[in-house]
Write a protein that holds these residues in place. Structure first.
Motif, mmCIF file in Angstrom:
data_model
loop_
_atom_site.group_PDB
_atom_site.id
_atom_site.type_symbol
_atom_site.label_atom_id
_atom_site.label_comp_id
_atom_site.label_asym_id
_atom_site.label_seq_id
_atom_site.Cartn_x
_atom_site.Cartn_y
_atom_site.Cartn_z
ATOM 1 N N GLU A 89 -10.826 -17.656 8.855
ATOM 2 C CA GLU A 89 -9.406 -17.734 8.446
ATOM 3 C C GLU A 89 -8.521 -18.098 9.627
ATOM 4 N N THR B 171 -11.693 -4.202 -3.672
ATOM 5 C CA THR B 171 -10.616 -3.356 -3.156
ATOM 6 C C THR B 171 -11.133 -2.496 -2.020
ATOM 7 N N THR B 172 -10.227 -2.112 -1.122
ATOM 8 C CA THR B 172 -10.579 -1.291 0.034
ATOM 9 C C THR B 172 -10.415 0.178 -0.331
ATOM 10 N N LYS C 226 -9.506 3.816 -0.018
ATOM 11 C CA LYS C 226 -8.555 4.357 0.966
ATOM 12 C C LYS C 226 -8.577 5.883 0.977
ATOM 13 N N ASP D 292 -5.059 -13.475 -4.149
ATOM 14 C CA ASP D 292 -4.054 -12.428 -4.427
ATOM 15 C C ASP D 292 -3.036 -13.035 -5.388
ATOM 16 N N HIS E 108 0.825 -1.215 0.000
ATOM 17 C CA HIS E 108 0.000 0.000 0.000
ATOM 18 C C HIS E 108 0.861 1.268 0.000
ATOM 19 N N GLY F 80 -9.204 -8.084 5.561
ATOM 20 C CA GLY F 80 -8.186 -7.525 6.453
ATOM 21 C C GLY F 80 -7.795 -8.543 7.510
HETATM 22 P P1 5GP Z 1 -6.821 -3.890 -1.515
HETATM 23 O O1 5GP Z 1 -8.122 -3.949 -0.781
HETATM 24 O O2 5GP Z 1 -5.872 -2.892 -0.910
HETATM 25 O O3 5GP Z 1 -6.996 -3.712 -2.988
HETATM 26 O O4 5GP Z 1 -6.155 -5.347 -1.396
HETATM 27 C C1 5GP Z 1 -5.329 -5.729 -0.320
HETATM 28 C C2 5GP Z 1 -6.131 -5.879 0.948
HETATM 29 O O5 5GP Z 1 -7.061 -6.973 0.821
HETATM 30 C C3 5GP Z 1 -5.301 -6.267 2.159
HETATM 31 O O6 5GP Z 1 -4.757 -5.128 2.785
HETATM 32 C C4 5GP Z 1 -6.309 -6.965 3.060
HETATM 33 O O7 5GP Z 1 -7.086 -6.031 3.754
HETATM 34 C C5 5GP Z 1 -7.191 -7.671 2.048
HETATM 35 N N1 5GP Z 1 -6.744 -9.064 1.836
HETATM 36 C C6 5GP Z 1 -6.012 -9.548 0.820
HETATM 37 N N2 5GP Z 1 -5.807 -10.879 0.966
HETATM 38 C C7 5GP Z 1 -6.436 -11.235 2.086
HETATM 39 C C8 5GP Z 1 -6.602 -12.478 2.752
HETATM 40 O O8 5GP Z 1 -6.117 -13.553 2.345
HETATM 41 N N3 5GP Z 1 -7.325 -12.449 3.905
HETATM 42 C C9 5GP Z 1 -7.896 -11.303 4.380
HETATM 43 N N4 5GP Z 1 -8.607 -11.382 5.501
HETATM 44 N N5 5GP Z 1 -7.750 -10.121 3.777
HETATM 45 C C10 5GP Z 1 -7.033 -10.091 2.634
#
Ligand code: 5GP
Length: 356
Positions: free
Chosen positions: A221, A97-98, A100, A297, A65, A191
């Motif tokens: 998880e 995606t989160t 931000k 991922d 990030h 997360g």
């Molecule tokens: P973004 O939302 O920033 O595009 O993708 C990365 C985010 O997805 C990570 O910071 C995390 O919050 C979430 N994430 C990615 N892979 C995993 C996973 O295997 N388990 C969980 N709980 N969250 C994940």
């Protein structure tokens, strides 16, 4: 297995920042290294390591990030991720995606998402339908099964990070509602599973559900029996992972028919499941429970959706026909409009002579 690459596939559990190409990540890190913002060698070691625990994965996300969270980069990685999926015949993608916020660079959750949409708009390598308001008529042309070149339908899920407050989670849900006509179909809770309480996110998730957004939850998880029960009682439209469910949880999951997003490589690499032979894929598959093979991922775990299907074929002895049926069954678990589901069925039907 070449037939797996050409098989039409549906991806329902892919995190944008986890799906960044390793080459892009290294390129961006190198530039920041040259500017003296980071020490490139330290980054390179972490990025190139391909065996990491779940806790290490979340540390890696914080590093990713730092490198990727500006509008231009978000636009770029969105384009690359979608193109990569399309090139391996993913015909429908739900990308999560989160959103931000970073005041220091003028980024709001909305502007972050606008950068994602800009990435979708900038795609030229493949045909794409992502239902942006002004492009909504392209839906009729999209996913029509005509193979001019690779074609992909994309819908978006906004993730709530477990580090967020109720207020921040609510902001994400409201944004999702405002962006429905730009292809946002639902909400994901993700997360670090060791952080945050279910009760913090419940009000926002309930509001999302009541507003007819689809919900998928990262569930089980880590061993957390109370949370797993509460999540299943919430009756999300799908869950991801489900590595630490107990007998009574499996019973509930199966009786509610909640589809499970299965991420084989992710579960094995993070050691959430000790070996693929004992993965719950087999039990769910035998029970004819709805499940969808996904990457999670693909950048972080060096995989692809084709690789996940190959793993399932090699580990669980699926025939070509069974693999095709499994891939097609994912249509029912998508959060897509009925019209898109119909078009996806046509795509699979036109491919079926090669697989049945
Ligand atoms: P973004 O939302 O920033 O595009 O993708 C990365 C985010 O997805 C990570 O910071 C995390 O919050 C979430 N994430 C990615 N892979 C995993 C996973 O295997 N388990 C969980 N709980 N969250 C994940």
């Amino acid at each position: 297995m070449e037939w797996i690459t050409s098989l039409p596939k549906i991806e329902l559990h892919a995190h944008l920042n986890g799906s960044i190409r390793e080459s892009t990540l290294l390129e961006l890190a190198r530039v920041l290294g040259e500017k003296g913002v980071i020490v490139f060698a330290d980054f390179e070691d972490v990025i190139r390591k391909n065996d990491r625990s779940l806790a290490e994965v979340f540390k890696l996300f914080d590093l990713i990030h730092m490198i990727t969270t500006d509008h231009k980069t978000v636009t770029r990685i969105t384009r690359e991720v979608v193109e990569d999926f399309a090139l391996e015949n993913v015909v429908y993608l739900e990308l999560r995606t989160t959103p931000k916020r970073n005041d220091s660079i003028g980024m709001s959750k909305r502007s972050y998402m606008e950068a994602v949409i800009q990435g979708l708009r900038s795609i030229s390598e493949v045909d794409i339908d992502f239902l942006a308001a002004s492009d909504s008529n392209t839906l009729h042309n999209a996913c029509d099964g005509i193979r001019r070149k690779k074609k992909i339908c994309v819908r978006l899920l906004l993730s709530i990070d477990r580090r967020e407050t109720t207020e921040s989670a609510m902001e994400t849900v409201k944004l999702a509602l405002e962006m429905r006509n730009a292809g946002v179909v639902g909400i994901d809770l993700s997360g670090n599973p060791l952080v945050g309480e279910w009760s913090t996110f419940l009000p926002a998730l309930q509001f999302a559900k009541d507003s007819d957004l689809y919900i998928t939850l990262h569930c089980g998880e880590v061993p957390n029996p109370k949370e797993i029960q509460a999540m299943l009682d919430f009756k999300p439209h799908r869950i991801g992972h489900a590595c630490f469910l107990k007998d009574e949880d499996w019973e509930k999951l199966k009786s509610f028919r909640i589809p499970v997003e299965i991420c084989l490589s992710s579960n094995i690499i993070t050691k959430s499941i000790s070996s693929i032979e004992i993965h719950h894929f087999a039990d769910l598959y035998d029970a004819k429970h709805p499940l969808i093979l996904c990457t999670d991922d693909f950048g972080v775990f060096s995989t692809s959706l084709s690789n996940e299907y190959s793993l399932a074929v090699a580990s669980f002895g699926l025939s070509k026909r069974e693999t095709f049926t499994l891939a097609k069954s994912a249509i029912d678990a998508t959060f897509a409009e009925d019209e898109v589901k119909q078009q996806l069925r046509l795509i699979f039907d036109s491919a079926s002579p090669e697989y049945v």
